[in-house]
Design a protein around this motif. Structure first.
Motif, PDB file in Angstrom:
ATOM      1  N   VAL A 160      15.838  38.967   4.885  1.00 40.08           N
ATOM      2  CA  VAL A 160      17.298  38.879   4.918  1.00 40.08           C
ATOM      3  C   VAL A 160      17.723  38.661   6.374  1.00 40.08           C
ATOM      4  O   VAL A 160      17.345  39.434   7.265  1.00 40.08           O
ATOM      5  N   PRO A 161      18.495  37.573   6.611  1.00 41.55           N
ATOM      6  CA  PRO A 161      19.008  36.627   5.614  1.00 41.55           C
ATOM      7  C   PRO A 161      18.025  35.481   5.396  1.00 41.55           C
ATOM      8  O   PRO A 161      17.219  35.175   6.275  1.00 41.55           O
ATOM      9  N   PRO A 162      18.116  34.808   4.243  1.00 40.34           N
ATOM     10  CA  PRO A 162      17.317  33.593   4.063  1.00 40.34           C
ATOM     11  C   PRO A 162      17.846  32.485   4.972  1.00 40.34           C
ATOM     12  O   PRO A 162      18.998  32.520   5.422  1.00 40.34           O
ATOM     13  N   LEU A 163      17.012  31.488   5.205  1.00 41.87           N
ATOM     14  CA  LEU A 163      17.416  30.369   6.047  1.00 41.87           C
ATOM     15  C   LEU A 163      18.623  29.643   5.463  1.00 41.87           C
ATOM     16  O   LEU A 163      19.596  29.365   6.162  1.00 41.87           O
ATOM     17  N   GLY A 164      18.569  29.339   4.174  1.00 43.62           N
ATOM     18  CA  GLY A 164      19.655  28.587   3.550  1.00 43.62           C
ATOM     19  C   GLY A 164      19.759  27.196   4.163  1.00 43.62           C
ATOM     20  O   GLY A 164      18.749  26.556   4.473  1.00 43.62           O
ATOM     21  N   ASP A 165      20.976  26.730   4.357  1.00 38.98           N
ATOM     22  CA  ASP A 165      21.225  25.427   4.966  1.00 38.98           C
ATOM     23  C   ASP A 165      21.058  25.558   6.471  1.00 38.98           C
ATOM     24  O   ASP A 165      21.826  26.256   7.143  1.00 38.98           O
ATOM     25  N   VAL A 166      20.043  24.899   7.036  1.00 32.41           N
ATOM     26  CA  VAL A 166      19.755  25.049   8.458  1.00 32.41           C
ATOM     27  C   VAL A 166      20.961  24.661   9.313  1.00 32.41           C
ATOM     28  O   VAL A 166      21.175  25.229  10.399  1.00 32.41           O
ATOM     29  N   ARG A 167      21.805  23.742   8.839  1.00 39.49           N
ATOM     30  CA  ARG A 167      22.953  23.307   9.624  1.00 39.49           C
ATOM     31  C   ARG A 167      24.006  24.392   9.767  1.00 39.49           C
ATOM     32  O   ARG A 167      24.841  24.335  10.682  1.00 39.49           O
ATOM     33  N   GLY A 181      23.913  25.839  13.234  1.00 40.07           N
ATOM     34  CA  GLY A 181      24.359  25.115  14.407  1.00 40.07           C
ATOM     35  C   GLY A 181      23.570  23.895  14.793  1.00 40.07           C
ATOM     36  O   GLY A 181      23.933  23.203  15.757  1.00 40.07           O
ATOM     37  N   ASP A 182      22.474  23.584  14.106  1.00 39.51           N
ATOM     38  CA  ASP A 182      21.737  22.348  14.363  1.00 39.51           C
ATOM     39  C   ASP A 182      20.978  21.985  13.096  1.00 39.51           C
ATOM     40  O   ASP A 182      21.027  22.720  12.097  1.00 39.51           O
ATOM     41  N   ASP A 183      20.252  20.863  13.127  1.00 35.82           N
ATOM     42  CA  ASP A 183      19.540  20.428  11.928  1.00 35.82           C
ATOM     43  C   ASP A 183      18.022  20.474  12.084  1.00 35.82           C
ATOM     44  O   ASP A 183      17.298  19.919  11.265  1.00 35.82           O
ATOM     45  N   TYR A 184      17.531  21.142  13.143  1.00 39.62           N
ATOM     46  CA  TYR A 184      16.087  21.150  13.373  1.00 39.62           C
ATOM     47  C   TYR A 184      15.497  22.547  13.620  1.00 39.62           C
ATOM     48  O   TYR A 184      14.341  22.678  13.999  1.00 39.62           O
ATOM     49  N   GLY A 185      16.286  23.582  13.419  1.00 39.27           N
ATOM     50  CA  GLY A 185      15.740  24.932  13.411  1.00 39.27           C
ATOM     51  C   GLY A 185      15.638  25.620  14.751  1.00 39.27           C
ATOM     52  O   GLY A 185      14.911  26.616  14.872  1.00 39.27           O
ATOM     53  N   TYR A 215      22.890  32.489  18.851  1.00 35.04           N
ATOM     54  CA  TYR A 215      23.712  31.477  19.519  1.00 35.04           C
ATOM     55  C   TYR A 215      24.996  31.187  18.748  1.00 35.04           C
ATOM     56  O   TYR A 215      26.032  30.855  19.333  1.00 35.04           O
ATOM     57  N   THR A 216      24.911  31.251  17.428  1.00 33.05           N
ATOM     58  CA  THR A 216      26.072  30.989  16.566  1.00 33.05           C
ATOM     59  C   THR A 216      26.161  32.132  15.554  1.00 33.05           C
ATOM     60  O   THR A 216      26.549  33.233  15.908  1.00 33.05           O
ATOM     61  N   ARG A 217      25.816  31.855  14.298  1.00 37.74           N
ATOM     62  CA  ARG A 217      25.778  32.905  13.292  1.00 37.74           C
ATOM     63  C   ARG A 217      24.689  33.925  13.631  1.00 37.74           C
ATOM     64  O   ARG A 217      23.619  33.575  14.132  1.00 37.74           O
ATOM     65  N   ALA A 218      24.975  35.183  13.382  1.00 36.80           N
ATOM     66  CA  ALA A 218      23.997  36.250  13.572  1.00 36.80           C
ATOM     67  C   ALA A 218      24.057  37.181  12.369  1.00 36.80           C
ATOM     68  O   ALA A 218      25.144  37.544  11.907  1.00 36.80           O
ATOM     69  N   VAL A 219      22.887  37.559  11.862  1.00 36.33           N
ATOM     70  CA  VAL A 219      22.797  38.476  10.717  1.00 36.33           C
ATOM     71  C   VAL A 219      21.794  39.569  11.044  1.00 36.33           C
ATOM     72  O   VAL A 219      20.677  39.294  11.484  1.00 36.33           O
ATOM     73  N   LEU A 220      22.204  40.809  10.814  1.00 37.37           N
ATOM     74  CA  LEU A 220      21.338  41.969  10.989  1.00 37.37           C
ATOM     75  C   LEU A 220      21.159  42.640   9.643  1.00 37.37           C
ATOM     76  O   LEU A 220      22.142  42.827   8.902  1.00 37.37           O
ATOM     77  N   ALA A 221      19.928  43.001   9.309  1.00 39.37           N
ATOM     78  CA  ALA A 221      19.634  43.691   8.052  1.00 39.37           C
ATOM     79  C   ALA A 221      18.847  44.955   8.344  1.00 39.37           C
ATOM     80  O   ALA A 221      17.837  44.919   9.059  1.00 39.37           O
ATOM     81  N   ALA A 222      19.308  46.080   7.805  1.00 39.80           N
ATOM     82  CA  ALA A 222      18.657  47.373   8.003  1.00 39.80           C
ATOM     83  C   ALA A 222      17.829  47.737   6.777  1.00 39.80           C
ATOM     84  O   ALA A 222      18.315  47.623   5.640  1.00 39.80           O
ATOM     85  N   TRP A 223      16.596  48.174   7.016  1.00 38.20           N
ATOM     86  CA  TRP A 223      15.655  48.488   5.943  1.00 38.20           C
ATOM     87  C   TRP A 223      15.122  49.909   6.089  1.00 38.20           C
ATOM     88  O   TRP A 223      14.885  50.380   7.202  1.00 38.20           O
ATOM     89  N   ASN A 224      14.906  50.561   4.952  1.00 42.20           N
ATOM     90  CA  ASN A 224      14.237  51.862   4.913  1.00 42.20           C
ATOM     91  C   ASN A 224      12.904  51.747   4.193  1.00 42.20           C
ATOM     92  O   ASN A 224      12.777  51.001   3.199  1.00 42.20           O
TER      93      ASN A 224
END
Length: 648
Positions: A291-298, A301-305, A332-341
Motif C-alpha cells: 500500500v499504495p499500489p502503483l496504479g497509473d504511473v502518471r 508526476g511522470d510516465d517512466y517511474g 516529489y508529488t503524491r505521497a502515501v504512508l501506510a502503517a502496519w501491525n
C-alpha cells in the motif's frame, strides 16, 4: 600510515585506569525519578551487556560493556577474564566494583592466549549473573576492529546494514544489503537483484534472501526494517517483495517465472507485496499487497517511474506501547504512508495517509517528503509521529503540519536547542533557491525558528546538525550550498565563516560529549578556534571503503557494542569482510546504551533508508548536557519459538 590519535586524552589515562570507580563523572545515567516521561512503557529489546574487548596498545586490552536504560542508578560492575589453558579460571581484573564508567583496561593478560571477558553487575554488595562472554583471540598483530568475514556473492559488494536481536539472545545481529549493479530511478538500465543477508558477530550467516529480478536495485527501492514488531523478543525483517523473491528457507514467493521488467529496466507492472520474514531463519511469515499500489504511473508526476518508485520506511510506536512498520511511496508529488501491525501472527493495515485522497487538507502535504524519514514522540503524549520531510504525520494517520518548503536531501530531528522546550527539526530544503535553504523549525508546531536563504540554482544538498563546538550551547548546524555558508549555533547566529568540509555523518567517538565528524572512511574532530579537522581514525588504513558515491556513508553507525559510544561498520574494499570499529578512547562519562533511547533506536532502524543520515537521541546529548531522562521502556526476554507457516 595508520592513524589512531588520542589527542590530549592520554593525560587522563593513569588516573582513570587506576581509580575509575572513583573518577568524577559530570554526566551519570539515568536521571531519577523518570525525566518527565508520560504514557505507557514501550516494548524494547531485552539487551545483554554487549561486552567487547579490543587490543588498544601493546600489552593492553580495552574492555567495554552496556549500561541499560533499566539499570538502577547505583549499579556497579566487576570484570572477569578467563584465559585458555590449564589453571586459568575466572580472574577479576578490577580491585573495586566499577561504578562511574562502563569500561576498563586490562594490562595483565597474556595476549598470546585466548582471553574471554565477562562482567557481573553489583548491586547492594551482591554480584548478579555473568554476562555473555566476549572472546579475544590471540593475534600476532593486534587490530583495532572486529572482523566479520562474509560470503559475498560474485559481482556484489556490502552496502547498507541494520542491526537487531534476530535470535533472542540479547545481543545484536547484522542484516546486510548486498548490492551488485544499481540504477537511480531517473536512469534506464537493467540491475542485479537485491540480496539481504543476516550475520552473527562471529560471522555465522543465518540466512540469505534474494528479492529477485522484479525488485530493482538502487537507493530508493529497497528500504528494509529490522525490528521486533510482535514483542516476542526476536526481530523480524520487513521489506517490499515481488514475484520471484526467494526467502531464507528457499521458498519462492509468487510466480518464479514472472519477469515484469520493461526494456528500460524499470518495473511498472506486476504484483507488489509487503513481506515479514522470521529473523532467525529468513523464512517468510506473512505477506500483503503493498500500500499504495502503483496504479497509473502518471498520477505520480511522470510516465517512466522516477517519482512513483521512491520508497521510504520507518518504525513508529503509534499507540505508545508497541511498534508499527510505516511503509511509504512518493515524495516529489503524491505521497502515501501506510502503517502496519504484526500481532499474533497477523499482518494488518492500521491506517493510510494519502496526499491525493481523503481529507482535502491532505493536499498541503503533497511534495513535502525527503530522501529520508524520521520518527519520534513530538508532542509528548508518548505516541510517535512521522517526520516526512517538510511535513509531519500524526500517530493517528492525520496531517499534523506542513511547511510547504518542499523536499530535501537531509534532515535531523533531536533536541537541537536545549534551552527551548521540546524537539527541533533541522532540514535542507529544495532543489533551487529557497527562502529557507536551511531551516530550524519547532517539531511540534512546524513554526520556523530561523532560516537562511539559499541562492544557488542547485539549492542545498547535504546539511547536518552536531554538537562540535563547546563554546556554543546546543548543536551547531551547517549546509552545503550558495548562501548558507558557515557554521551556525542553535539560535541561528553565524559563529564561524568556516565549517567542516563534510556534512555527511556524525559519530560519538572520542570520549567527550561532543560529536565527531564521519565522512567516507574518516572519523575527524572539529578543532574550535582553529577551524580545522583533526583525523582520529582513518578506516582506509585498514582496507575499508565507504558506500553510495558522494554520500560516502559506512554500512552502519550505531551503539551496538560496549559503552554508550557508537560503533562504525565499514566494508573492506574487496567486499569480503565487514570491519566493526569501537572506540578505545577513555571516557569519564557513563550513559545508558543509546539503543534504549526510543528516538535513537528508531533512528538505527531507518538509517539505511534512501540517503543515510546519522541517528540522534531524543534528548540533548552534548557539551553541558543535563543528566538524560530515564527511558519509559519495558524489555522482556525472548519467548519460546512458535511454529509459523511460510508465506507463499
Amino acid at each position: 600510515m595508520t592513524r589512531l590519535l588520542l589527542p590530549g586524552v592520554l593525560l587522563l589515562l593513569p588516573f582513570l585506569a587506576a581509580g575509575q570507580d572513583r573518577a568524577p563523572a559530570p554526566v551519570d545515567a539515568p536521571a531519577s525519578p523518570p525525566g518527565g516521561a508520560r504514557g505507557p512503557l514501550r516494548q524494547m529489546e531485552a539487551l545483554g551487556r554487549g561486552v567487547v574487548a579490543i587490543h588498544r596498545a601493546p600489552g593492553e586490552v580495552f574492555v567495554g560493556w552496556r549500561l541499560l536504560g533499566t539499570d538502577a542508578e547505583e549499579i556497579a560492575f566487576n570484570v572477569y577474564r578467563t584465559s585458555d589453558g590449564p589453571g586459568s579460571g575466572p580472574v577479576r581484573i578490577n580491585d573495586e566494583p566499577i561504578a562511574r564508567v562502563t569500561w576498563t583496561l586490562d594490562r595483565s593478560a597474556d595476549l598470546g592466549r585466548s582471553n574471554s571477558y565477562a562482567v557481573k553487575p553489583v548491586l547492594e554488595g551482591r554480584e548478579g549473573e555473568a554476562s555473555r562472554p566476549f572472546t579475544l583471540a590471540p593475534s600476532p598483530s593486534p587490530r583495532p576492529y572486529l572482523a566479520v568475514p562474509l560470503d559475498t556473492p560474485e559481482g556484489y559488494l556490502p552496502n547498507d546494514a541494520s542491526a537487531g536481536d534476530l535470535d533472542g539472545d540479547g545481543e545484536l545481529e547484522i542484516v546486510l544489503h548486498q548490492v551488485g549493479r544499481g540504477r537511480d530511478n531517473s536512469q534506464a538500465g537493467m540491475t542485479t537483484e537485491p540480496i539481504l543477508e543476516a550475520y552473527r558477530m562471529d560471522a555465522t550467516r543465518l540466512w540469505r534472501i534474494r528479492l529477485g529480478r522484479n525488485i530493482r536495485e538502487g537507493a530508493h527501492y529497497t528500504q528494509f526494517l529490522v525490528y521486533d514488531l510482535d514483542g516476542d523478543g526476536r526481530a523480524e525483517l520487513a521489506v517490499k517483495t515481488a514475484d520471484g523473491t526467494v526467502d531464507g528457507a528457499g521458498h519462492t514467493l509468487g510466480d518464479p517465472a514472472a519477469d515484469h521488467r520493461d526494456p528500460r529496466g524499470t518495473i511498472l507492472k506486476g504484483p507488489e507485496r509487503l513481506t515479514l520474514f522470521d529473523g532467525r531463519t529468513g523464512a517468510a511469515l506473512a505477506s500483503a499487497d503493498y500500500v499504495p499500489p502503483l496504479g497509473d504511473v502518471r498520477a505520480w508526476g511522470d510516465d517512466y517511474g522516477n517519482r512513483s518508485e521512491r520508497f521510504l520506511a520507518c518504525i513508529a510506536y503509534l499507540d505508545g506501547k508497541r511498534p508499527s512498520a510505516i511503509f511509504c511511496r512518493g515524495y516529489y508529488t503524491r505521497a502515501v504512508l501506510a502503517a502496519w501491525n504484526w500481532r499474533e501472527g497477523k499482518l494488518s493495515l492500521v491506517w493510510t495517509f494519502d496526499t491525493d485522497a481523503g481529507d482535502p487538507d491532505n493536499r498541503r502535504y503533497r511534495g513535502q517528503g525527503n530522501h529520508g524519514i524520521s520518527a519520534g514522540d513530538i508532542d509528548g503524549d508518548g505516541k510517535d509521529e512521522i517526520v516526512y520531510g517538510s511535513s509531519v504525520i500524526d500517530d493517528d494517520g492525520t496531517g499534523l503540519h506542513s511547511t510547504g518548503l518542499g523536499h530535501g536531501d537531509a534532515l535531523h530531528f533531536t533536541d537541537i536547542d536545549p534551552d527551548r522546550p521540546g524537539l527541533e527539526i533541522f532540514k535542507a530544503n529544495g532543489d533551487g533557491p529557497s527562502p529557507a535553504g536551511i531551516q530550524l523549525r519547532d517539531a511540534r508546531t512546524g513554526e520556523q525558528i530561523w532560516g537562511v536563504a539559499s541562492t544557488g540554482r542547485n539549492g542545498v544538498g547535504r546539511a547536518i546538525a552536531l554538537d562540535i563546538d563547546p563554546r556554543h550551547r546546543g548543536l551547531e548546524m551547517w549546509g552545503k550550498g550558495e548562501g548558507v555558508e558557515g557554521l551556525r549555533d542553535a539560535k541561528g547566529e553565524l559563529c564561524s565563516l568556516a565549517s567542516p568540509r563534510s556534512s555527511n555523518m556524525g559519530i560519538w567517538w572520542d570520549g567527550d560529549l561532543l560529536r565527531e565528524l564521519l565522512d567516507g572512511t574518516t572519523i575527524g574532530k572539529w578543532i574550535p578556534g582553529e577551524e580545522r579537522e583533526e583525523v582520529l581514525l582513518e578506516g582506509a588504513d585498514f582496507g575499508c571503503a565507504s558506500n553510495n558515491g558522494s554520500k560516502r556513508n559506512p554500512c552502519l553507525i550505531a551503539d551496538i557494542l560496549g559503552d554508550w559510544r557508537e560503533e562504525v561498520i565499514w566494508r573492506t574494499r574487496n567486499g569480503k569482510e565487514l570491519r566493526i570499529f569501537t572506540s578505545t578512547f577513555p571516557t569519564e562519562h557513563r550513559l545508558y546504551t543509546l539503543l534504549h533511547d526510543p528516538i535513537y533506536r528508531l533512528g538505527v532502524a531507518w538509517q539505511n533508508v534512501a540517503y543515510n543520515q546519522p541517528p540522534h537521541t531524543g534528548f540533548f546529548l552534548g557539551h553541558g548536557m543535563d543528566r538524560p531522562p530515564r527511558p519509559a521502556i519495558a524489555a522482556r526476554p525472548a519467548e519460546p519459538p512458535r511454529h509459523s507457516s511460510p508465506a507463499r
